[in-house]
Design an enzyme around this catalytic site. Structure first.
Site, PDB file in Angstrom:
ATOM      1  N   GLU A   1       0.861  -1.193   0.000  1.00 10.97           N
ATOM      2  CA  GLU A   1       0.000   0.000   0.000  1.00 10.97           C
ATOM      3  C   GLU A   1       0.894   1.238   0.000  1.00 10.97           C
ATOM      4  O   GLU A   1       2.061   1.151   0.400  1.00 10.97           O
ATOM      5  CB  GLU A   1      -0.875   0.008   1.256  1.00 10.97           C
ATOM      6  CG  GLU A   1      -0.033   0.214   2.503  1.00 10.97           C
ATOM      7  CD  GLU A   1      -0.724  -0.201   3.794  1.00 10.97           C
ATOM      8  OE1 GLU A   1      -1.604   0.540   4.202  1.00 10.97           O
ATOM      9  OE2 GLU A   1      -0.338  -1.223   4.367  1.00 10.97           O
TER      10      GLU A   1
ATOM     11  N   LYS B   1       2.875   4.534   1.008  1.00 11.07           N
ATOM     12  CA  LYS B   1       3.358   5.143   2.251  1.00 11.07           C
ATOM     13  C   LYS B   1       2.997   6.622   2.154  1.00 11.07           C
ATOM     14  O   LYS B   1       3.555   7.358   1.342  1.00 11.07           O
ATOM     15  CB  LYS B   1       4.867   4.965   2.390  1.00 11.07           C
ATOM     16  CG  LYS B   1       5.420   5.501   3.690  1.00 11.07           C
ATOM     17  CD  LYS B   1       6.870   5.036   3.888  1.00 11.07           C
ATOM     18  CE  LYS B   1       7.408   5.386   5.266  1.00 11.07           C
ATOM     19  NZ  LYS B   1       7.472   6.813   5.525  1.00 11.07           N
TER      20      LYS B   1
ATOM     21  N   ASP C   1       2.826  10.460   3.018  1.00  9.97           N
ATOM     22  CA  ASP C   1       3.794  11.372   3.616  1.00  9.97           C
ATOM     23  C   ASP C   1       3.060  12.431   4.436  1.00  9.97           C
ATOM     24  O   ASP C   1       2.873  13.557   4.007  1.00  9.97           O
ATOM     25  CB  ASP C   1       4.637  12.023   2.521  1.00  9.97           C
ATOM     26  CG  ASP C   1       5.874  12.692   3.095  1.00  9.97           C
ATOM     27  OD1 ASP C   1       6.163  12.479   4.292  1.00  9.97           O
ATOM     28  OD2 ASP C   1       6.546  13.426   2.356  1.00  9.97           O
TER      29      ASP C   1
ATOM     30  N   CYS D   1       8.874  50.820  -5.689  1.00 13.24           N
ATOM     31  CA  CYS D   1       8.639  52.244  -5.410  1.00 13.24           C
ATOM     32  C   CYS D   1       9.796  52.920  -4.685  1.00 13.24           C
ATOM     33  O   CYS D   1       9.786  54.133  -4.512  1.00 13.24           O
ATOM     34  CB  CYS D   1       7.357  52.415  -4.598  1.00 13.24           C
ATOM     35  SG  CYS D   1       7.516  51.864  -2.889  1.00 13.24           S
TER      36      CYS D   1
ATOM     37  N   CYS E   1       7.595  46.476   2.229  1.00 12.80           N
ATOM     38  CA  CYS E   1       7.707  47.813   1.672  1.00 12.80           C
ATOM     39  C   CYS E   1       6.786  48.719   2.483  1.00 12.80           C
ATOM     40  O   CYS E   1       5.634  48.381   2.745  1.00 12.80           O
ATOM     41  CB  CYS E   1       7.268  47.774   0.211  1.00 12.80           C
ATOM     42  SG  CYS E   1       6.811  49.389  -0.426  1.00 12.80           S
TER      43      CYS E   1
HETATM   44  S1  IVH Z   1       2.643   1.011   9.037  1.00 15.17           S
HETATM   45  C1  IVH Z   1       4.369  -1.159  12.410  1.00 15.17           C
HETATM   46  N1  IVH Z   1       1.648   1.943   6.807  1.00 15.17           N
HETATM   47  O1  IVH Z   1       5.561   5.656   7.972  1.00 15.17           O
HETATM   48  C2  IVH Z   1       4.006  -0.422  11.194  1.00 15.17           C
HETATM   49  N2  IVH Z   1       3.091   3.348   8.064  1.00 15.17           N
HETATM   50  O2  IVH Z   1       8.260   4.788   8.793  1.00 15.17           O
HETATM   51  C3  IVH Z   1       3.704   0.987  11.469  1.00 15.17           C
HETATM   52  N3  IVH Z   1       3.355   5.595   7.118  1.00 15.17           N
HETATM   53  O3  IVH Z   1       5.311   6.389  11.370  1.00 15.17           O
HETATM   54  C4  IVH Z   1       3.510   1.821  10.316  1.00 15.17           C
HETATM   55  N4  IVH Z   1       2.035   5.309   5.385  1.00 15.17           N
HETATM   56  O4  IVH Z   1       3.773   7.628   9.795  1.00 15.17           O
HETATM   57  C5  IVH Z   1       2.440   2.196   7.856  1.00 15.17           C
HETATM   58  N5  IVH Z   1       0.639   2.674   4.842  1.00 15.17           N
HETATM   59  C6  IVH Z   1       1.431   2.906   5.887  1.00 15.17           C
HETATM   60  C7  IVH Z   1       2.068   4.139   6.073  1.00 15.17           C
HETATM   61  C8  IVH Z   1       2.903   4.330   7.172  1.00 15.17           C
HETATM   62  C9  IVH Z   1       2.829   6.154   6.024  1.00 15.17           C
HETATM   63  C10 IVH Z   1       4.299   6.269   8.023  1.00 15.17           C
HETATM   64  C11 IVH Z   1       3.893   6.274   9.444  1.00 15.17           C
HETATM   65  C12 IVH Z   1       5.023   5.673  10.219  1.00 15.17           C
HETATM   66  C13 IVH Z   1       6.155   5.753   9.251  1.00 15.17           C
HETATM   67  C14 IVH Z   1       7.080   4.600   9.474  1.00 15.17           C
END
Ligand code: IVH
Length: 740
Positions: free
Chosen positions: A132, A134, A136, A440, A461
């Site tokens: 899935e 990640k 940000d 100006c 300004c």
């Molecule tokens: S799982 C034990 N799934 O990435 C697993 N984290 O580097 C815990 N994050 O602090 C995290 N998308 O803020 C997981 N689909 C996702 C994520 C995700 C973003 C972030 C989250 C976490 C950091 C870990």
């Protein structure tokens, strides 16, 4: 009829059952917290000192009698509301971990192989994974007890985070109550709070329109939005949330990661639509590529793909190393970067006079987009320091002639992330920010914030409307959508008329008709120019061009009609249109509601500007603080603005602000309670409005309450209302009912 709430509150502590004591502690914690906020943060106490002391004493007595019921957010010993420096701490039921990272396909293959090696003793085991995006953003942990959201926290150091419950309650993707059924008695739902590009852009524009702060990227902005002391600010940022994991839970949500997350969707959370289940490294990498291909069209930042072991039983068996699960990994996207040369640094002057340096670059493609400019924010940023004085880019400054590394942070705003010092031309000098306005010539100063004693990061300004840049930007603001919204008079026409001397200040817009021949001439000349430019570009010549005059007549009549149609603007739009610093649409509406007419706004504005202590002289209005009052003082204390305003008021008649009572108003005589964060009015305005309509406003819900107006984040009052069968309506429904 008996009133269970008030009965309980007057019952002797010695007579309370455990359940009653728990309920009382909840009520008292909420009442004391509300009083603290009213007193310490809003400077507008809602109860007397004696009433406050009585609440505290009762809370202490119950805590002493039922020590096991003391709440984590006990008001005991707390001085005032959550201290200005921070939020209360929350210990996570299960730590919030980070993820190991993979940068290459090989790293992914290694991860899968490690899994198979670990489980090899188990013949025939079908090891599966989820993949899935990640996201940000910022991770958050949301505690649900019996399906009700009770506490939300930031990640913090992973073990202890900050209590940002009130702010999280404003996020629409976070359900107050879980939908469906089958949820564990207690579960900490975890996921990512993020801001979409659209929301980020909109916020930037709103802020620019009032000369407010600059926002660097959606992630930082989401972080800042979550750390607001005032949840209504968080609410206005329209943050979003994806659920993807959980912490402490009294029961597994499902046997697999994939099914657990599907359950979250059933319970009312948003989940990533891009989550799949797979068994081989090849499949995972293929999905990584699919997600990467969609990255730039998602509308929010993602920085990789997370793979997790699907079966929870196997997750437990594979276990953890310090701070990271062994059973998950984040496959990061390569950063989108490119190298180019800074050819110049231009200074743009905004409507409120802020000087914004912009680097002009040799065009360079970063992640599929050609970048020619990047904002340099302010002079400290150019020198290599952030607003706290900490180094950025390892403290390297930016000079004209420098070779720089550009990154598209979050795929939207390009920024300079590094300077290649070894390529710096020997003649390149440190950039000197000018201390005069490039348009100006007036002095450009860094104002010192009276509260913090710190100089603003940007110069402004001081030329005000005598600065052509500020004058033309003010005109554009005056006709913009949230302001007078004059159709056909967009930024382009304003620039044209201004450059031809047909418009100077807003009043001139309403006498434009008197200069009809010159206006027509200006438009005709521009059309000619544009046509010539098109011809030159296409190499073709024009045939049968209708006379320029014919074409312009109709458009001009429409334009003058559109201007006339705005001679009686709503008061809030008019106040916003004046372009007073820090006065956005919401503040303008608050001023309109509180003062009613433009004459009153001006009278109070001038009186405040003339007062020895303006803060004390200005009436206390919820949501209007020192920054706005200072801006009003600057505006109304400036004689030049008097003349501009007088001339303008000869042309336009802003309508008095009226609350119209619908004939069948069901409000008069009713007892109304407001709770949660109201988005369109402040609490004191809500109260004033209700009272004007003949209603009584109460602070807590009882059997006598007729209507509870609940905004996002409503908590115990909502519960009480439900228990007592009190009618609950939203803020929008409230406005419908009061006919505004
Ligand atoms: S799982 C034990 N799934 O990435 C697993 N984290 O580097 C815990 N994050 O602090 C995290 N998308 O803020 C997981 N689909 C996702 C994520 C995700 C973003 C972030 C989250 C976490 C950091 C870990």
């Amino acid at each position: 009829m008996s009133d269970p709430m008030s009965d309980l509150s007057s019952k002797d502590v010695a007579d309370l059952s455990e359940d009653e004591a728990r309920a009382e502690l909840e009520r008292l914690a909420a009442a004391i917290a509300a009083a603290d906020i009213a007193y310490h943060q809003n400077d507008a106490p809602e109860i007397t000192d004696a009433e406050y002391d009585a609440l505290k004493r009762r809370n202490d007595a119950i805590e002493e009698a039922f020590p096991e019921l003391v709440r984590t957010d006990t008001p005991t010993g707390k001085v005032g509301a959550a201290p200005a420096e921070g939020f209360a701490k929350v210990r996570h039921g299960v730590p919030m971990l980070s993820l190991a990272k993979a940068y290459t396909d090989e790293d992914v293959t290694d991860f899968i192989e490690r899994g198979h090696r670990f489980f090899q003793r188990d013949e025939g085991l079908a090891l599966a994974f989820t993949a899935e995006p990640k996201i940000d953003g910022l991770s958050a942990s949301l505690r649900y007890e019996n399906g009700v959201f009770v506490q939300g926290a930031t990640r913090g150091d992973g073990t202890v985070g900050e209590d940002i419950t009130a702010n999280l309650r404003t996020i629409k993707d976070i359900p107050e109550r879980l939908a469906g059924s089958g949820w564990p008695e207690v579960i900490e739902i975890r996921g990512e709070v993020y801001m979409t590009y659209a929301e980020f852009q909109a916020l930037k524009e709103r802020s620019a329109a009032i000369g407010g702060q600059d926002y660097v990227n959606p992630r930082n902005t989401a972080a800042g939005s979550l750390r607001q002391k005032d949840p209504s600010i968080t609410a206005s940022r329209n943050l979003k949330f994806f659920a993807y994991a959980w912490g402490f839970t009294s029961a597994d949500p499902a046997p697999t990661q994939f099914e657990a997350v599907q359950k979250f969707a059933e319970w009312g959370f948003k989940i990533s639509p891009l989550m799949v289940r797979a068994t081989s490294a090849e499949e995972l990498i293929a999905h990584y590529k699919t997600i990467e291909a969609q990255r730039s069209s998602l509308g929010y930042d993602i920085d990789g793909v997370v793979y997790k072991v699907d079966q929870l039983e196997l997750q437990r068996r594979w276990g953890f190393v310090t701070g990271e699960p062994r059973w998950a990994i984040a496959h990061k996207f390569p950063a989108e970067r490119a190298t180019t040369v800074v050819r110049g640094i231009d200074i743009q002057v905004g409507r409120t006079g802020t000087l914004a340096p912009v680097a002009r670059l040799d065009p360079v493609s970063v992640g599929g987009v050609t970048v020619v400019n990047v904002t340099l924010h302010n002079e400290d940023y150019i020198k290599g320091f952030d607003s706290k004085g900490d180094p950025i880019r390892d403290g390297k400054d930016i000079r004209i002639g420098d070779t720089v590394v550009i990154q598209r942070a979050g795929d939207v705003i390009p920024q300079i992330v590094d300077v290649l010092i070894e390529k710096r031309p020997p003649e390149a000098l440190p950039y000197e920010m000018r201390d005069t306005c490039p348009v100006c010539g007036s002095p450009a100063v860094r104002e010192v914030n009276e509260k913090t004693g710190k100089a603003d990061s940007r110069r402004r300004c001081t030329g005000e409307l005598s600065c052509p840049a500020q004058a033309v930007e003010s005109l554009k603001h005056f006709v913009s959508r949230g302001a007078l919204d004059i159709e056909g008079l967009g930024a382009e026409n304003i620039e044209l008329f201004f450059s031809k001397g047909l418009l100077g200040t807003a009043a001139d817009i309403f006498t434009l008709r008197d200069r009809r021949p010159a206006v027509q001439q200006a438009l005709a000349e521009r059309r000619e120019e544009q046509a010539r430019a098109r011809e030159a570009a296409s190499g073709k010549t024009r045939k049968n061009v209708r006379s320029v005059e014919d074409r312009n007549y109709e458009g001009l009549d429409k334009l003058f009609a559109a201007i006339d149609a705005r001679r009686e603007p709503e008061l809030d739009r008019f106040i916003f249109a004046l372009g007073i610093r820090h006065i956005g649409e919401t503040t303008a509406a608050a001023l309109a509601r509180n003062f009613g007419t433009i004459e009153e706004v001006i009278r109070v504005g001038k009186e405040t500007a003339a007062a020895a202590d303006p803060m004390a002289a200005f009436p206390s209005i919820d949501g209007i603080g020192g920054t706005v009052v200072e801006a009003l003082v600057d505006f109304f204390g400036n004689e030049r603005n008097d003349a501009v305003l007088d001339a303008l008021l000869l042309q336009v008649k802003p309508q008095p602000y009226v609350v119209t009572i619908s004939a069948d108003s069901q409000i008069a005589g009713k007892t109304v309670v407001f709770t949660g964060s109201l988005e369109k009015m402040t609490r004191s305005e809500a109260k004033a409005m209700a009272e004007r309509l003949g209603a009584k406003v109460a602070g807590s819900v009882s059997a006598k309450t007729d209507i509870l107006v609940a905004g996002p984040g409503a908590g115990s009052k909502l519960k009480s209302a439900a228990a007592l069968g009190v009618e609950v309506i939203s803020e929008d429904e409230w406005f419908e009912r009061v006919g505004k």
